[in-house]
Design an enzyme around this catalytic site. Sequence first.
Site, PDB file in Angstrom:
ATOM      1  N   ASP A  32       0.823  -1.217   0.000  1.00 10.95           N
ATOM      2  CA  ASP A  32       0.000   0.000   0.000  1.00 10.95           C
ATOM      3  C   ASP A  32       0.857   1.268   0.000  1.00 10.95           C
ATOM      4  O   ASP A  32       0.410   2.332   0.417  1.00 10.95           O
ATOM      5  CB  ASP A  32      -0.962  -0.007   1.191  1.00 10.95           C
ATOM      6  CG  ASP A  32      -0.222  -0.222   2.506  1.00 10.95           C
ATOM      7  OD1 ASP A  32       1.028  -0.358   2.475  1.00 10.95           O
ATOM      8  OD2 ASP A  32      -0.881  -0.251   3.554  1.00 10.95           O
ATOM      9  N   HIS A 235      24.416   3.609 -18.614  1.00 14.73           N
ATOM     10  CA  HIS A 235      23.299   3.862 -17.704  1.00 14.73           C
ATOM     11  C   HIS A 235      23.504   3.178 -16.357  1.00 14.73           C
ATOM     12  O   HIS A 235      22.579   2.658 -15.754  1.00 14.73           O
ATOM     13  CB  HIS A 235      21.970   3.445 -18.344  1.00 14.73           C
ATOM     14  CG  HIS A 235      21.560   4.365 -19.451  1.00 14.73           C
ATOM     15  ND1 HIS A 235      20.577   4.073 -20.364  1.00 14.73           N
ATOM     16  CD2 HIS A 235      22.011   5.594 -19.810  1.00 14.73           C
ATOM     17  CE1 HIS A 235      20.456   5.065 -21.223  1.00 14.73           C
ATOM     18  NE2 HIS A 235      21.316   6.004 -20.910  1.00 14.73           N
ATOM     19  N   ASP A 252      26.468  11.843 -13.425  1.00 14.85           N
ATOM     20  CA  ASP A 252      25.432  12.379 -14.321  1.00 14.85           C
ATOM     21  C   ASP A 252      24.191  12.555 -13.467  1.00 14.85           C
ATOM     22  O   ASP A 252      23.576  11.569 -13.055  1.00 14.85           O
ATOM     23  CB  ASP A 252      25.200  11.386 -15.471  1.00 14.85           C
ATOM     24  CG  ASP A 252      24.263  11.923 -16.545  1.00 14.85           C
ATOM     25  OD1 ASP A 252      23.524  12.897 -16.268  1.00 14.85           O
ATOM     26  OD2 ASP A 252      24.257  11.350 -17.650  1.00 14.85           O
ATOM     27  N   ASP A 263      20.266  18.546 -16.343  1.00 18.18           N
ATOM     28  CA  ASP A 263      20.915  17.280 -16.711  1.00 18.18           C
ATOM     29  C   ASP A 263      22.395  17.571 -16.928  1.00 18.18           C
ATOM     30  O   ASP A 263      22.769  18.052 -17.994  1.00 18.18           O
ATOM     31  CB  ASP A 263      20.242  16.748 -17.990  1.00 18.18           C
ATOM     32  CG  ASP A 263      20.826  15.430 -18.464  1.00 18.18           C
ATOM     33  OD1 ASP A 263      21.656  14.845 -17.751  1.00 18.18           O
ATOM     34  OD2 ASP A 263      20.435  14.993 -19.565  1.00 18.18           O
ATOM     35  N   HIS A 342      27.047   7.087 -28.287  1.00 21.65           N
ATOM     36  CA  HIS A 342      25.747   7.759 -28.161  1.00 21.65           C
ATOM     37  C   HIS A 342      25.795   9.098 -28.893  1.00 21.65           C
ATOM     38  O   HIS A 342      26.841   9.514 -29.387  1.00 21.65           O
ATOM     39  CB  HIS A 342      25.341   7.935 -26.695  1.00 21.65           C
ATOM     40  CG  HIS A 342      26.293   8.746 -25.847  1.00 21.65           C
ATOM     41  ND1 HIS A 342      26.330  10.117 -25.875  1.00 21.65           N
ATOM     42  CD2 HIS A 342      27.245   8.371 -24.962  1.00 21.65           C
ATOM     43  CE1 HIS A 342      27.240  10.553 -25.007  1.00 21.65           C
ATOM     44  NE2 HIS A 342      27.823   9.521 -24.458  1.00 21.65           N
ATOM     45  N   HIS A 346      20.132  15.989 -26.631  1.00 21.21           N
ATOM     46  CA  HIS A 346      18.687  15.703 -26.643  1.00 21.21           C
ATOM     47  C   HIS A 346      17.972  16.954 -26.156  1.00 21.21           C
ATOM     48  O   HIS A 346      18.558  17.781 -25.447  1.00 21.21           O
ATOM     49  CB  HIS A 346      18.344  14.479 -25.776  1.00 21.21           C
ATOM     50  CG  HIS A 346      18.831  14.556 -24.339  1.00 21.21           C
ATOM     51  ND1 HIS A 346      18.198  15.290 -23.376  1.00 21.21           N
ATOM     52  CD2 HIS A 346      19.903  13.993 -23.726  1.00 21.21           C
ATOM     53  CE1 HIS A 346      18.841  15.164 -22.223  1.00 21.21           C
ATOM     54  NE2 HIS A 346      19.901  14.389 -22.407  1.00 21.21           N
ATOM     55  N   HIS A 353      14.615  13.772 -21.257  1.00 18.01           N
ATOM     56  CA  HIS A 353      14.695  13.614 -22.716  1.00 18.01           C
ATOM     57  C   HIS A 353      13.393  14.200 -23.238  1.00 18.01           C
ATOM     58  O   HIS A 353      12.380  13.504 -23.348  1.00 18.01           O
ATOM     59  CB  HIS A 353      14.853  12.139 -23.112  1.00 18.01           C
ATOM     60  CG  HIS A 353      16.144  11.552 -22.623  1.00 18.01           C
ATOM     61  ND1 HIS A 353      16.328  10.221 -22.423  1.00 18.01           N
ATOM     62  CD2 HIS A 353      17.326  12.151 -22.290  1.00 18.01           C
ATOM     63  CE1 HIS A 353      17.574  10.004 -21.978  1.00 18.01           C
ATOM     64  NE2 HIS A 353      18.178  11.163 -21.892  1.00 18.01           N
ATOM     65  N   GLU A 376      26.573  16.795 -24.753  1.00 20.37           N
ATOM     66  CA  GLU A 376      27.186  15.806 -23.866  1.00 20.37           C
ATOM     67  C   GLU A 376      28.029  14.748 -24.570  1.00 20.37           C
ATOM     68  O   GLU A 376      27.702  13.573 -24.541  1.00 20.37           O
ATOM     69  CB  GLU A 376      26.095  15.123 -23.034  1.00 20.37           C
ATOM     70  CG  GLU A 376      24.905  14.587 -23.831  1.00 20.37           C
ATOM     71  CD  GLU A 376      23.903  13.849 -22.934  1.00 20.37           C
ATOM     72  OE1 GLU A 376      24.341  12.970 -22.178  1.00 20.37           O
ATOM     73  OE2 GLU A 376      22.700  14.150 -23.005  1.00 20.37           O
ATOM     74  N   TYR A 380      34.760   6.714 -24.054  1.00 20.92           N
ATOM     75  CA  TYR A 380      34.707   5.556 -23.164  1.00 20.92           C
ATOM     76  C   TYR A 380      35.649   4.483 -23.696  1.00 20.92           C
ATOM     77  O   TYR A 380      35.452   3.981 -24.803  1.00 20.92           O
ATOM     78  CB  TYR A 380      33.275   4.997 -23.093  1.00 20.92           C
ATOM     79  CG  TYR A 380      32.232   6.071 -22.884  1.00 20.92           C
ATOM     80  CD1 TYR A 380      31.898   6.515 -21.602  1.00 20.92           C
ATOM     81  CD2 TYR A 380      31.585   6.676 -23.980  1.00 20.92           C
ATOM     82  CE1 TYR A 380      30.953   7.518 -21.408  1.00 20.92           C
ATOM     83  CE2 TYR A 380      30.641   7.672 -23.793  1.00 20.92           C
ATOM     84  CZ  TYR A 380      30.331   8.097 -22.519  1.00 20.92           C
ATOM     85  OH  TYR A 380      29.400   9.089 -22.340  1.00 20.92           O
ATOM     86  N   ARG A 397      32.457  11.743 -19.630  1.00 17.35           N
ATOM     87  CA  ARG A 397      31.394  12.483 -20.318  1.00 17.35           C
ATOM     88  C   ARG A 397      31.325  13.860 -19.684  1.00 17.35           C
ATOM     89  O   ARG A 397      31.505  13.996 -18.475  1.00 17.35           O
ATOM     90  CB  ARG A 397      30.034  11.766 -20.197  1.00 17.35           C
ATOM     91  CG  ARG A 397      28.891  12.500 -20.891  1.00 17.35           C
ATOM     92  CD  ARG A 397      27.643  11.622 -21.127  1.00 17.35           C
ATOM     93  NE  ARG A 397      27.001  11.152 -19.922  1.00 17.35           N
ATOM     94  CZ  ARG A 397      27.102   9.916 -19.439  1.00 17.35           C
ATOM     95  NH1 ARG A 397      27.832   9.010 -20.074  1.00 17.35           N
ATOM     96  NH2 ARG A 397      26.473   9.576 -18.329  1.00 17.35           N
ATOM     97  N   GLU A 399      28.729  17.054 -19.768  1.00 19.56           N
ATOM     98  CA  GLU A 399      27.383  17.406 -20.227  1.00 19.56           C
ATOM     99  C   GLU A 399      26.933  18.731 -19.634  1.00 19.56           C
ATOM    100  O   GLU A 399      26.910  18.890 -18.415  1.00 19.56           O
ATOM    101  CB  GLU A 399      26.376  16.317 -19.814  1.00 19.56           C
ATOM    102  CG  GLU A 399      24.931  16.651 -20.188  1.00 19.56           C
ATOM    103  CD  GLU A 399      23.951  15.533 -19.864  1.00 19.56           C
ATOM    104  OE1 GLU A 399      24.228  14.747 -18.940  1.00 19.56           O
ATOM    105  OE2 GLU A 399      22.913  15.449 -20.547  1.00 19.56           O
TER     106      GLU A 399
HETATM  107 MG    MG Z   1      22.815  13.281 -18.320  1.00 21.27          MG
HETATM  108 MG    MG Z   2      21.539  14.048 -21.061  1.00 21.39          MG
END
Ligand code: MG
Ligand code: MG
Length: 431
Positions: A32, A235, A252, A263, A342, A346, A353, A376, A380, A397, A399
């Site tokens: 619940d 991710h 990130d 972001d 990638h 975005h 996104h 970004e 890697y 990365r 960004e």
């Molecule tokens: Mg990000």
């Molecule tokens: Mg992003």
Amino acid sequence: MRRRQQILAEMHKKGRGVAIIPTSSELIRNRDTHHPFRFDSNFWYLTGFEEPDAVLVLLISDTPQSLLFCRPKNPERELWEGFRFGPDAAREQFGFDAAYPLEDLDRIVSEHLIGAQTLWHGLGQNPAWDQRVGQWLEHARTQSRAGKEPPMIVADWRALVEPMRRSKDVTELGLMQRAADIAANAHIRAMQASRPGLYEYQLDAELQYAFLQAGGHPPSYPAIVAGGANACVLHYTANNQVLRDGDLVLIDAGCEVSGYASDITRTFPVNGRFSGAQRDLYAITLAAQEAAIAATRPGAAFHAPHDAALGVLVQGMIDLKLCEGSPEGVLESGDYRRFYMHRTSHWLGLDVHDAGPYHEDNEWVSLQTGMTLTIEPGFYVRAADDVPTHFHNIGIRIEDDVVVTDSGCTVTTAAAPKTMDAIEALMAENA
Ligand code: MG
Ligand code: MG
């Protein structure tokens, strides 16, 4: 209200109609206990109404109307769960033409579907709504024997609303700047707290503290705090490994302010000092990001920042002997994808996104003033036999969030340090 009027005017071009635009329902987490509620972005964009289980119904005709269906007042439930507007106060506060309790939805929509030419529905977004809308449509069709006409066209209102969301107004940009400022501070806080031996979740705790302390803001997505090789998992969200001396950590993370997301990604040394191979890869990634930002301006195609970043990254891969051949050859073969898999940008807004097409009429969208996006690029390098060992398991990365301006773009997240010198200087203060 202005946004609803704009949508109604567009919809009117397809004749008389009814549009069904629901928000989200509360989701059970276990037994619940519910997940924290988050409104549907499109619904909120058109209403400003933040309660669960509400539906915006637009009646499209020469005298268009906006109707809200929401949870009724209920002193017992409100005692346990908190305030509800109820239809009367909601109509008043949010400027609807009329508002009703949810239980009236089936009856009122069914009445208005008779004689409507177009039924506007976000098909495929939620199976339960698809089924309910289908039943309304079937019901309207059974009335045709009585000489009443059902809608012949089903159209998706998202095709009108989501392109609108791409360009932000001054109010939206203010909220996004606030989300950017808070997240930039959160990244600074994490850099200041970093030291070998901490766990990734302990830096995550610094981020969440900064978001909540600045106004109870939720994260706009689960934070990635990835030490060492974990940064090569795009991710990664386990955030449960120890941060080791000599490794980089990639963070990130962003937060939401009134629904609008930031972001940001920063990659920095756990111990505050970049080492040789890290410096090589970082310098290339930062140069790629700067080239992408320089390519972000009104009139440029959406892919222009990506192409600019990719050009720098590919040259860097060749210089470091990670790829062989000419830049054109590496781009053509796609060999660079081993190290950069990638895209660079975005849309950013109510969804991290964000909504809004990237292609229109078979062409990339061109950037316009007021559009908001991320820049970004990443680099890697996983362990592999044909890669020099000193590059192994380094993931980077960088960004930032940008808003397109008349002359180029503004980086809203610039407060988070990103040059190696600035990061080392900040971290040295806490050594
Ligand atoms: Mg990000
Ligand atoms: Mg992003």
